[in-house]
Design an enzyme around this catalytic site. Structure first.
Site, mmCIF file in Angstrom:
data_model
loop_
_atom_site.group_PDB
_atom_site.id
_atom_site.type_symbol
_atom_site.label_atom_id
_atom_site.label_comp_id
_atom_site.label_asym_id
_atom_site.label_seq_id
_atom_site.Cartn_x
_atom_site.Cartn_y
_atom_site.Cartn_z
ATOM 1 N N ALA A 117 3.550 -19.683 -10.855
ATOM 2 C CA ALA A 117 4.801 -20.195 -10.284
ATOM 3 C C ALA A 117 5.294 -21.346 -11.147
ATOM 4 O O ALA A 117 4.578 -21.830 -12.029
ATOM 5 C CB ALA A 117 4.570 -20.691 -8.856
ATOM 6 N N LYS A 118 6.503 -21.780 -10.916
ATOM 7 C CA LYS A 118 7.009 -22.996 -11.549
ATOM 8 C C LYS A 118 8.167 -23.504 -10.719
ATOM 9 O O LYS A 118 8.859 -22.719 -10.056
ATOM 10 C CB LYS A 118 7.496 -22.703 -12.967
ATOM 11 C CG LYS A 118 7.528 -23.927 -13.850
ATOM 12 C CD LYS A 118 6.149 -24.261 -14.361
ATOM 13 C CE LYS A 118 6.139 -25.484 -15.235
ATOM 14 N NZ LYS A 118 4.819 -25.661 -15.877
#
Ligand code: NAD
Length: 428
Positions: A117-118
């Site tokens: 994720a980011k």
């Protein structure tokens, strides 16, 4: 929350979205090597979930502004999503998508039980007070809180954020849940369930890979020369560990400028200068380097530890370093990679070289869930062990398949994610 998109269609590559194009081209190379068809490529290229939120901010002077934030969860096949949160005026959704995809490969390569994720908020943290940054962080956390949690998605620091940011996120999430949830973020202060060794873990991993790569090239570490771009959480400690191993750090830079000293910079004194002034510029006895000259110095080791895309078709032919170890995510474009391969420059790719941070984030999450804390020695020896295994695996795959290290690392990671995806099967 302004928009939640579950299972979005494969995102179109917008003009200027070169980082995402780079990430997808690396994935395409890997899926071709593995003999996967277009549908598997589409599955792996497409984030599982994306959210874009508005963050209304009351400034200290009483005016309001509305910021934009993103969280992209690229993949969950091997476990909860995991990835940093970036505060930068340059954040775009496509950049966050690329960084989330790289997190999936990094976690798989280091065999930590996460997807990728980011997050990003389009803000220049230098233009805001601590109180404003706290309000931004709490509102952003509140907006994305249905999607995060120790079993869902675990943020950590990245460019422009730090342990303070993670403490505010953890507190905001915990207040909403009605009890303290230490495992919702990593990279927290030690006093709040952070892990010993997390603050320096990415840089320790970078140094570890740098020593292995230099040795692989027949270069003795003690006395070898290095240039480090970026002097933040990654670059600063990387420079420190390289100097402690007897290397000559001849140049460093930050967003304000670059400095050099061919005799080797005094890194501890430079750290004091940065603490006092906020920049490497003006360090006593150093020479000034113009523009991106640091990237083209004749050094044994180059560590880009700032932003994406700094090594590209326009400057790669002028790069003279023998070894490049990527502290930053995505500093080398695929065109520059081709040139480095032709010029026999060894590139240790980001998903391997800067993975020390997520490895110790994993240790922090494990310690939080057990409420049992490890010693610094225990953390560091387990980190070294993981980095060694990954370095050996990637080199073995590169030899076996005749690939550059980046392609070998991506192939290994993509294969693990695809395997997990196929074994789980598709719902419904
Ligand atoms: P940071 O905000 O702490 O530091 C960034 C540094 O880069 C600062 O010194 C800044 O002045 C400098 N910089 C920005 N633009 C520059 C430019 N054009 N030229 C030279 N210097 C420039 O961020 P960080 O956490 O050190 O992250 C740096 C890179 O490492 C990012 O790509 C990030 O995604 C990656 N990374 C970070 C971690 C982590 O644990 N923090 C882990 C893995 C990867």
């Amino acid at each position: 929350m302004t928009a939640v998109v579950d299972s979005p269609t494969t995102p179109a590559i917008a003009p200027g979205a070169s980082v995402l194009a780079d990430a997808r081209s690396q994935l395409k190379t890997a899926t071709d090597v593995l003999g996967f068809d277009d549908s598997m490529f589409a599955m792996l290229a497409t984030p599982r979930r994306e959210v874009t939120v508005s963050i209304p901010l009351r400034r200290d002077n009483g005016t309001y502004e509305v910021l934009t934030g993103h969280r992209v969860q690229h993949n969950f096949s091997r476990g909860p999503a995991k990835g940093g949160l970036r505060y930068s005026p340059d954040v775009t959704l496509d950049e966050v998508r690329a960084l989330a995809m790289w997190m999936t490969w990094k976690c798989a390569l280091l065999d930590v039980p996460y997807g990728g994720a980011k997050g990003g908020v389009r803000i220049d943290p230098r233009e805001h007070s601590q109180a404003e940054l706290e309000r931004v962080t709490r509102r952003y956390t509140s907006e994305i809180s249905p999607l995060i949690g120790p079993e869902r998605d675990i943020p950590a620091p990245d460019i422009g954020t730090d342990e303070r940011t993670m403490a505010w996120m953890m507190d905001t999430y915990s207040v909403q849940q009605g009890h303290t949830v230490l495992g919702v973020t990593t990279g927290k202060p030690i006093a709040l369930g952070g892990s010993l060794g997390r603050a320096t873990a990415t840089s320790r991993g970078v140094a570890h890979v740098a020593f292995a790569a230099l040795t692989d090239r027949g270069i003795t570490v003690a006395g070898a020369t290095a240039a480090v771009q970026g002097f933040g959480k990654v670059g600063r400690y990387a420079a420190r560990f390289l100097a402690e191993a007897g290397m000559k750090v001849v140049a460093v830079s930050d967003q304000y400028g670059a400095i050099a000293d061919e005799r080797g910079l005094d890194v501890p004194a430079l750290e004091e200068h940065v603490d006092a002034t906020g920049s490497v510029v003006g360090f006593a006895g150093s020479d000034v380097l113009e523009g991106s000259a640091l990237l083209e110095l004749d050094v044994d080791l180059l560590v880009p530890a700032a932003v994406e895309g700094v090594l590209h078709a326009g400057n790669a032919e002028r790069v003279k370093a023998k070894v490049i170890v990527e502290g930053a995510n995505g500093p080398t474009t695929p065109e520059a990679d081709d040139i480095f391969r032709r010029n026999d420059i060894l590139v240790a790719p980001d998903i391997l070289a800067n993975a020390g941070g997520v490895v110790v984030s994993y240790f922090e999450w494990v310690q939080s869930s057990q409420a049992f804390w490890w010693s610094a020695d225990e953390v560091e020896s387990r980190l070294a062990q993981r980095m060694d295994i990954a370095w050996r695996d990637v080199n073995a795959a590169a030899r076996k398949r005749g690939l550059a290290l980046r392609d070998a690392a991506t192939v290994l990671a993509v294969e693990r994610v695809a395997q997990a995806h196929l074994m789980r099967g598709l719902y419904p």
